[in-house]
Design a protein around this motif. Structure first.
Motif, PDB file in Angstrom:
ATOM      1  N   THR A  11      -2.218  32.306  32.310  1.00  0.00           N
ATOM      2  CA  THR A  11      -3.318  33.046  31.923  1.00  0.00           C
ATOM      3  C   THR A  11      -3.799  34.325  32.994  1.00  0.00           C
ATOM      4  O   THR A  11      -3.975  35.289  32.587  1.00  0.00           O
ATOM      5  N   GLN A  14      -1.257  37.017  32.682  1.00  0.00           N
ATOM      6  CA  GLN A  14      -1.765  37.826  31.471  1.00  0.00           C
ATOM      7  C   GLN A  14      -2.866  39.001  31.986  1.00  0.00           C
ATOM      8  O   GLN A  14      -2.850  40.169  31.766  1.00  0.00           O
ATOM      9  N   LEU A  45      -6.791  37.413  24.822  1.00  0.00           N
ATOM     10  CA  LEU A  45      -5.444  37.324  24.340  1.00  0.00           C
ATOM     11  C   LEU A  45      -5.361  37.568  22.799  1.00  0.00           C
ATOM     12  O   LEU A  45      -6.320  37.332  22.125  1.00  0.00           O
ATOM     13  N   GLN A  47      -3.105  37.043  19.217  1.00  0.00           N
ATOM     14  CA  GLN A  47      -2.563  35.712  18.347  1.00  0.00           C
ATOM     15  C   GLN A  47      -1.274  34.943  19.174  1.00  0.00           C
ATOM     16  O   GLN A  47      -1.312  34.061  19.048  1.00  0.00           O
ATOM     17  N   SER A  48      -0.478  36.002  19.607  1.00  0.00           N
ATOM     18  CA  SER A  48       0.482  35.540  20.353  1.00  0.00           C
ATOM     19  C   SER A  48       0.442  34.923  21.806  1.00  0.00           C
ATOM     20  O   SER A  48       1.041  34.644  22.394  1.00  0.00           O
ATOM     21  N   GLY A  49      -0.920  35.245  22.234  1.00  0.00           N
ATOM     22  CA  GLY A  49      -1.205  34.714  23.823  1.00  0.00           C
ATOM     23  C   GLY A  49      -0.924  35.850  24.578  1.00  0.00           C
ATOM     24  O   GLY A  49      -1.162  35.508  26.010  1.00  0.00           O
ATOM     25  N   LYS A  50      -0.580  37.001  24.289  1.00  0.00           N
ATOM     26  CA  LYS A  50      -0.565  38.199  25.135  1.00  0.00           C
ATOM     27  C   LYS A  50      -1.853  38.946  25.423  1.00  0.00           C
ATOM     28  O   LYS A  50      -2.584  39.012  24.834  1.00  0.00           O
TER      29      LYS A  50
END
Length: 152
Positions: A11, A14, A45, A47-50
């Protein structure tokens, strides 16, 4: 997502990725996690966690300074180009302001915006932050900063 002391390294990565890709230098992870001093990092983030947007805030003056418990640094607002226009920086910036006041009691903020950065100036105006005639002089190794700037 708010970065706390136990935030996963992914996290934090990111958040840093968003900031650095937009030319914004993030403070250390220990500051953004609130470990070294009162502070926080926020990252949106997809939906893909990006990571697609971020913001941060932290105390920056010594606690014994007259403003040390009232004024904090706020900023690091960045949004990936493909997600701009969705008001993500405005939302995260507002969340950071509110949390720094609610959690730590800061009721003043300091930020830096390069004159002419219309997007940052607009976010600040929307949040009712106003420019003052204060200047900050900072020294850094230009090899460590893309473009040689601390802020956009």
């Amino acid at each position: 997502m708010r970065l706390g002391p136990d935030a996963p390294a992914g996290t934090m990565a990111q958040l840093a990725g968003v900031a650095l890709s937009c030319g914004v230098l993030p403070p250390s992870g220990a500051v953004l996690r609130g470990i070294r001093k009162p502070g926080l990092g926020l990252v949106a983030l997809d939906q893909s966690g990006k990571g697609v947007a971020c913001a941060g805030a932290a105390s920056y003056l010594h606690p014994d300074h007259p403003l040390g418990r009232r004024q904090c640094w706020w900023g690091m607002l960045a949004t990936l180009p493909e997600r701009r226009g969705e008001r993500l920086a405005l939302i995260l910036g507002a969340m950071a302001l509110i949390e720094m006041q609610d959690r730590y009691g800061f009721d003043e903020v300091f930020t830096g915006v390069t004159p002419g950065n219309a997007a940052s100036e607009a976010v600040c105006a929307r949040l009712d932050l106003r420019a003052e005639t204060t200047s900050v002089l900072a020294f850094s190794d230009p090899r460590q900063l893309p473009g040689g700037r601390l802020t956009k």
